[in-house]
Write an enzyme that holds these catalytic residues in place. Structure first.
Site: not given
Ligand code: DX5
Ligand code: ZN
Length: 220
Positions: A7, A32, A34, A36, A65, A67, A136, A141, A143-144, A174, A176
């Site tokens: 991602s 990937h 993201d 938002m 993706h 969102m 999910m 919303g 990462g990390g 997707d 963690g």
């Molecule tokens: C979260 C996103 C993910 C995100 C995952 O809302 O959809 O794609 O980038 O990030 P990690 O892999 O750090 O959890």
């Molecule tokens: Zn995603």
């Protein structure tokens, strides 16, 4: 064999082209992306212009993706920009069946995402029209975030549904996901693994992707 989808949310945006080339060289299967909107999720990221720029630097499929609320308003623009897979959230689509057809009409592969709390039943009457389901494993919303283990039985249940119906669709997870969690989600039946921080915050993208592949439990 399962697929790895880095991602770019956790990439260095000042060097995005270089980052995408690096993960492609490191063995990624999808890129990937993201998207938002600050409405469906409490964060704003990127739009079709960046997808277009990304498509000019890679031959890998762009796994977009969305969102966003009212996804129908933007599907055309993302497809035109080069999105190969377009994922909408079931929670954001009012006429999900129509939205799925619309994605296919635009020449992209349709997928639907479910938040951790959304039941699989939502997909019962559209499953045969999908190329992929995204479960999910965090609340969307950011990462990390930490992986939510309650999603494991949901992955197992979806895998059973897919097999019982004889469908050919991918199950993507997707949030963690990385070397520490890939064994559990792959054993449960997922076969596309999105990883943002686990890959882009590591020192060696190739080594991290290789480690993820080694720890993947193949579908039996
Ligand atoms: C979260 C996103 C993910 C995100 C995952 O809302 O959809 O794609 O980038 O990030 P990690 O892999 O750090 O959890
Ligand atoms: Zn995603």
């Amino acid at each position: 064999m399962g697929k790895i989808a880095p991602s770019i949310l956790s990439a260095d945006f000042a060097r995005l082209g270089e980052e995408i080339r690096k993960v492609e060289k490191a063995g990624a299967d999808y890129i990937h992306v993201d998207v938002m909107d600050g409405h469906f999720v409490p964060n704003i990221t990127i739009g079709p212009m960046i997808v277009k720029a990304a498509s000019s630097v890679t031959n890998l499929p762009l796994d977009v993706h969305l969102m966003i609320s009212e996804p129908d308003d933007f599907i055309k623009a993302f497809a035109k920009a080069g999105a190969n897979i377009i994922t909408v959230h079931a929670e954001a689509a009012t006429h999900l069946h129509r939205t799925i057809q619309f994605i296919r009409d635009q020449g992209a592969r349709p997928a639907v995402a479910l938040n951790p709390a959304t039941p699989l039943d939502t997909l019962e009457y559209v499953l045969s029209h999908l190329d992929m389901v995204l479960l999910m494993t965090v609340n969307p919303g950011f990462g990390g975030q930490a992986f939510i283990p309650e999603v494991i039985p949901k992955i197992q249940k979806l895998r059973r549904m897919v097999e019982d119906l004889g469908l050919n669709l991918e199950i993507e997870v997707d949030g963690g996901i990385g070397p520490d969690t890939i064994s559990r989600v792959s054993a449960a039946g997922a076969d596309v693994f999105v990883a943002g921080s686990a890959i882009f915050y590591s020192d060696d993208y190739e080594k991290t992707i290789r480690l993820m592949r080694e720890r993947m439990v193949p579908l039996s």
